[in-house]
Scaffold this active site. Structure first.
Site, short mmCIF file in Angstrom:
data_model
loop_
_atom_site.label_atom_id
_atom_site.label_comp_id
_atom_site.label_asym_id
_atom_site.label_seq_id
_atom_site.Cartn_x
_atom_site.Cartn_y
_atom_site.Cartn_z
N CYS A 1 -4.25 -3.30 3.97
CA CYS A 1 -3.64 -2.75 5.66
C CYS A 1 -5.26 -4.06 6.35
CB CYS A 1 -3.88 -1.17 5.41
SG CYS A 1 -3.43 -0.69 6.75
N LYS B 1 -9.89 -0.29 -2.50
CA LYS B 1 -10.31 0.11 -0.40
C LYS B 1 -11.96 -0.25 -0.26
CE LYS B 1 -8.43 0.14 4.30
NZ LYS B 1 -7.21 1.08 4.62
N GLU C 1 0.66 -1.56 0.01
CA GLU C 1 -0.09 -0.02 0.04
C GLU C 1 0.98 1.29 -0.04
OE1 GLU C 1 -3.35 2.15 3.11
OE2 GLU C 1 -2.06 1.09 3.45
#
Length: 523
Positions: free
Chosen positions: A385, A330, A268
């Protein structure tokens, strides 16, 4: 015990729970800590039980989430987050106190009903805080403390719900040995049985089979950890450019050492500057893909008028050029970290709201991408994440056919804290839960390659430029946890609610019967 000793014991128990998490990972300490909590709770009234539970939660979450101070730079968000999570533990203690008003509590079976009821209620509360408010916060779940112990094998059969339930049941059984709460007969045999069952639970869990063999071949994966300038450069543009250059340079080193790869994973924010609009970073990615001659997943952000997206882009070589063939955005941005809910309201409370200048918006596409290799197609699951802690999102990727899990993450803002290690343990838990090899790529560490049984094949150190290479097993079969979906969470919530509701109802009926009997005797 009076209020103060119980309060201090609960706080001590909360601090002890941290020992079950990184860096020590004493998995058995979770059972000990929760046993001490339930000794402190005893048969306290709901109000006092809430205070004891909150003290336990604060003593656990304040140290466990201390990385939030490093990330945000101030104490208020850290204290607010830890306090909210602690109050949720307080809610558990309060509801348990209500349930213990039941007439059965002083009967011989009460120990076992208490243990099962408390276990169901605890994991139901964890399931709630993992989803609410603002999409929840699934950090510090008891199940994640078990990655080094035998109980974690149950993850494949019921996820964090079953693992957490088992830990709490063992803890309550031990607590009731210390604080039996008035059993009338068979005390020695009952307590011996409690200790035996509490000790047997990890042993039985250790027998649970875990599958990890390759079912559809293997994938040769390279992980690139380029590192980030520390301290950050004064020029934000140059900082972002340097990070991408670091990942390019480490990719070149990786290819020279091991050219036989199917896929390379960048983390990321490896390219915080969008390569679709910035020719400089696009040239670096172009160079990397052509040098590797294999697809590379690159983390970046896309900015537009009303917000931004956090994305993982799949670049593939195409002759002397490269192109983007797939992407994932995301779905679960972190509230107060990546976007500010009710911005106008919270801006009146804290000026720190202004630190998140551009809100991150959620993607709508499932976390899967299709990787076309020369001889086959491989479907990869992607969780960016903190999304690896969102059980429902990861399970959705597996249900949609993901054969391997990819976790791009950026841990640069958490300094030398335990956050990276905590996240790695969550990735290990997900690998076991869904029987999928898991590849975690971080800008600064910890990057790790994890097999479907949760074992670390290779890992990097913090704040280093490094790379990893491994052949990971590809799997298509689903674990029971993947098939069951949210049923364990809903089931535990329904049963726990029934336990709490029945408690005061049966307690009142018993009190009424006693009152009627007293009247009859007086006559």
């Amino acid at each position: 015990m009076s209020f103060v000793p119980r309060f201090l014991l609960a706080a001590l128990a909360g601090g002890a729970l941290n020992l079950a998490f990184p860096h020590l990972r004493w998995w058995w300490m979770a059972i000990v800590a929760l046993a001490l909590l339930h000794v402190a709770l005893g048969r306290s009234r709901p109000g006092r039980a809430f205070a004891y539970g909150t003290a336990f939660g604060l003593a656990f979450f304040l140290p466990h989430l201390s990385w939030a101070i490093t990330s945000v730079g101030t104490y208020i968000p850290w204290a607010a987050l830890a306090t909210l999570q602690a109050c949720i533990i307080g809610l558990y203690a309060c509801l348990r106190a209500v349930a213990l008003k039941s007439a059965w509590y002083t009967r011989s079976a009460s120990v076992w009903i208490d243990a099962v009821g408390s276990g169901l209620l605890f994991v139901a509360i964890e399931g709630m805080r993992s989803r609410f408010p603002f999409g929840g916060f699934a950090w510090g779940l008891v199940g994640y403390s078990q990655v080094e112990g035998p109980i974690v094998r149950l993850a494949a059969y019921g996820g964090t719900t079953l693992v957490g339930f088992t830990v709490v049941v063992a803890a309550v059984l031990l607590a009731r040995v210390i604080n039996p709460a008035g059993e009338r007969s068979g005390r020695f045999l009952s307590r011996a049985a409690q200790v035996a069952v509490a000790g047997a639970l990890p042993l039985v869990a250790a027998l649970a089979p875990l599958a990890g063999n390759a079912e559809t071949g293997s994938l040769s994966v390279g992980v690139v950890q380029g590192n980030v300038p520390r301290p950050p450069l004064a020029d934000g543009y140059e900082q972002a450019r340097r990070v991408t250059a670091n990942h390019r340079d480490e990719t070149v080193r990786l290819v020279k050492s091991d050219p036989q790869l199917d896929l390379i994973v960048w983390p990321e924010s490896a390219s915080d500057l969008d390569p679709r609009t910035n020719d400089d970073v696009l040239a670096m990615i172009h160079e990397s893909v052509l040098a590797a001659k294999v697809p590379i997943l690159v983390g970046t952000q896309e900015y537009f008028e009303n917000g931004r997206y956090n994305q993982h882009l799949l670049f593939v070589p195409d002759g002397n050029d490269v192109r983007i063939v797939d992407s994932y955005t995301k779905q679960h941005p972190v509230p107060f970290g990546e976007y500010i809910p009710y911005r106008d309201f919270f801006a009146k409370i804290s000026s720190d709201v202004g630190k998140v200048r551009t809100d991150m918006l959620p993607g709508q596409k499932p976390g899967i991408m299709d990787l076309a290799l020369a001889d086959r197609n491989v479907r990869v699951g992607d969780a960016i994440c903190f999304e690896i802690s969102v059980e429902d999102l990861v399970r959705d990727s597996v249900n949609r056919g993901a054969q391997v899990l990819i976790v791009p993450t950026n841990n640069a803002s958490f300094g030398d804290s335990a956050e990276a290690a905590q996240q790695t343990d969550i990735s290990r838990f997900r690998a076991i839960e869904f029987s999928r090899a898991t590849v975690q790529a971080s800008t600064v560490g910890t990057s790790a390659i994890i097999d479907p049984r949760g074992r670390i094949v290779g890992a990097t150190e913090l704040w280093t430029s490094d790379h990893l290479v491994a052949k990971v097993a590809l799997r298509t079969s689903e674990t029971f946890a993947a098939k069951a979906g949210i049923i364990p969470v809903l089931g535990s919530a329904i049963l726990a609610l029934g336990w709490v509701v029945v408690g005061p109802f049966t307690g009142e009926k018993r009190a009424s019967r006693r009152h009627y009997s007293d009247l009859q005797r007086k006559r």
